[in-house]
Design a protein around this motif. Sequence first.
Motif, PDB file in Angstrom:
ATOM      1  N   SER A 197       0.839  -1.206   0.000  1.00  0.00           N
ATOM      2  CA  SER A 197       0.000   0.000   0.000  1.00  0.00           C
ATOM      3  C   SER A 197       0.870   1.251   0.000  1.00  0.00           C
ATOM      4  O   SER A 197       0.600   2.210  -0.724  1.00  0.00           O
ATOM      5  N   ARG A 198       1.928   1.231   0.795  1.00  0.00           N
ATOM      6  CA  ARG A 198       2.851   2.377   0.847  1.00  0.00           C
ATOM      7  C   ARG A 198       3.558   2.561  -0.497  1.00  0.00           C
ATOM      8  O   ARG A 198       3.746   3.688  -0.951  1.00  0.00           O
ATOM      9  N   MET A 199       3.924   1.466  -1.148  1.00  0.00           N
ATOM     10  CA  MET A 199       4.579   1.566  -2.449  1.00  0.00           C
ATOM     11  C   MET A 199       3.658   2.224  -3.472  1.00  0.00           C
ATOM     12  O   MET A 199       4.098   3.077  -4.245  1.00  0.00           O
ATOM     13  N   PHE A 200       2.383   1.849  -3.471  1.00  0.00           N
ATOM     14  CA  PHE A 200       1.423   2.469  -4.385  1.00  0.00           C
ATOM     15  C   PHE A 200       1.269   3.946  -4.054  1.00  0.00           C
ATOM     16  O   PHE A 200       1.218   4.785  -4.949  1.00  0.00           O
ATOM     17  N   GLN A 201       1.204   4.274  -2.779  1.00  0.00           N
ATOM     18  CA  GLN A 201       1.032   5.661  -2.345  1.00  0.00           C
ATOM     19  C   GLN A 201       2.235   6.516  -2.759  1.00  0.00           C
ATOM     20  O   GLN A 201       2.078   7.676  -3.121  1.00  0.00           O
ATOM     21  N   ASP A 202       3.434   5.932  -2.715  1.00  0.00           N
ATOM     22  CA  ASP A 202       4.657   6.664  -3.037  1.00  0.00           C
ATOM     23  C   ASP A 202       5.011   6.622  -4.520  1.00  0.00           C
ATOM     24  O   ASP A 202       6.085   7.065  -4.915  1.00  0.00           O
ATOM     25  N   GLY A 203       4.140   6.060  -5.347  1.00  0.00           N
ATOM     26  CA  GLY A 203       4.396   5.993  -6.778  1.00  0.00           C
ATOM     27  C   GLY A 203       5.384   4.907  -7.158  1.00  0.00           C
ATOM     28  O   GLY A 203       5.999   4.968  -8.220  1.00  0.00           O
ATOM     29  N   GLN A 204       5.543   3.904  -6.331  1.00  0.00           N
ATOM     30  CA  GLN A 204       6.483   2.812  -6.577  1.00  0.00           C
ATOM     31  C   GLN A 204       5.748   1.521  -6.938  1.00  0.00           C
ATOM     32  O   GLN A 204       6.260   0.426  -6.689  1.00  0.00           O
ATOM     33  N   ALA A 205       4.569   1.615  -7.502  1.00  0.00           N
ATOM     34  CA  ALA A 205       3.737   0.447  -7.789  1.00  0.00           C
ATOM     35  C   ALA A 205       4.447  -0.555  -8.693  1.00  0.00           C
ATOM     36  O   ALA A 205       4.194  -1.758  -8.607  1.00  0.00           O
ATOM     37  N   PHE A 206       5.353  -0.086  -9.525  1.00  0.00           N
ATOM     38  CA  PHE A 206       6.087  -0.970 -10.429  1.00  0.00           C
ATOM     39  C   PHE A 206       6.827  -2.066  -9.660  1.00  0.00           C
ATOM     40  O   PHE A 206       6.948  -3.196 -10.125  1.00  0.00           O
ATOM     41  N   PHE A 207       7.315  -1.742  -8.473  1.00  0.00           N
ATOM     42  CA  PHE A 207       8.108  -2.678  -7.685  1.00  0.00           C
ATOM     43  C   PHE A 207       7.273  -3.561  -6.763  1.00  0.00           C
ATOM     44  O   PHE A 207       7.804  -4.457  -6.114  1.00  0.00           O
ATOM     45  N   ALA A 208       5.981  -3.322  -6.693  1.00  0.00           N
ATOM     46  CA  ALA A 208       5.119  -4.065  -5.767  1.00  0.00           C
ATOM     47  C   ALA A 208       5.068  -5.553  -6.106  1.00  0.00           C
ATOM     48  O   ALA A 208       5.083  -6.391  -5.199  1.00  0.00           O
ATOM     49  N   THR A 209       5.025  -5.893  -7.364  1.00  0.00           N
ATOM     50  CA  THR A 209       4.992  -7.313  -7.752  1.00  0.00           C
ATOM     51  C   THR A 209       6.251  -8.023  -7.284  1.00  0.00           C
ATOM     52  O   THR A 209       6.181  -9.129  -6.739  1.00  0.00           O
ATOM     53  N   MET A 210       7.407  -7.384  -7.459  1.00  0.00           N
ATOM     54  CA  MET A 210       8.665  -7.994  -7.008  1.00  0.00           C
ATOM     55  C   MET A 210       8.685  -8.159  -5.491  1.00  0.00           C
ATOM     56  O   MET A 210       9.192  -9.156  -4.976  1.00  0.00           O
ATOM     57  N   LYS A 211       8.108  -7.207  -4.778  1.00  0.00           N
ATOM     58  CA  LYS A 211       8.050  -7.281  -3.314  1.00  0.00           C
ATOM     59  C   LYS A 211       7.223  -8.488  -2.884  1.00  0.00           C
ATOM     60  O   LYS A 211       7.603  -9.225  -1.978  1.00  0.00           O
ATOM     61  N   VAL A 212       6.082  -8.702  -3.532  1.00  0.00           N
ATOM     62  CA  VAL A 212       5.226  -9.843  -3.202  1.00  0.00           C
ATOM     63  C   VAL A 212       5.915 -11.151  -3.602  1.00  0.00           C
ATOM     64  O   VAL A 212       5.830 -12.146  -2.875  1.00  0.00           O
TER      65      VAL A 212
END
Length: 86
Positions: A14-29
Amino acid sequence: MARINPYTIQMQVSRMFQDGQAFFATMKVQDWLKERNEDPAAYDIIFHQKPAPPGAIEAIAIHIELRRRDGQPVDSWLQEEANRHA
């Protein structure tokens, strides 16, 4: 030994999406799945925006949906852990 992170994967994404880092969210999961001895390549990872739970600082929370690519159901404990809030 894995590091203990006090923040849930749902909070981090959620924080990644809020900070404009959504591209990296898949790798985090995917990394989170590896830490739980799951094969990230066996899952489709889908993100849904939802209103944050009462008392949360953010207005929007990201719901993480896991789907197995082989058509089998996702273990309920894994899906619940992916979306645990605190």
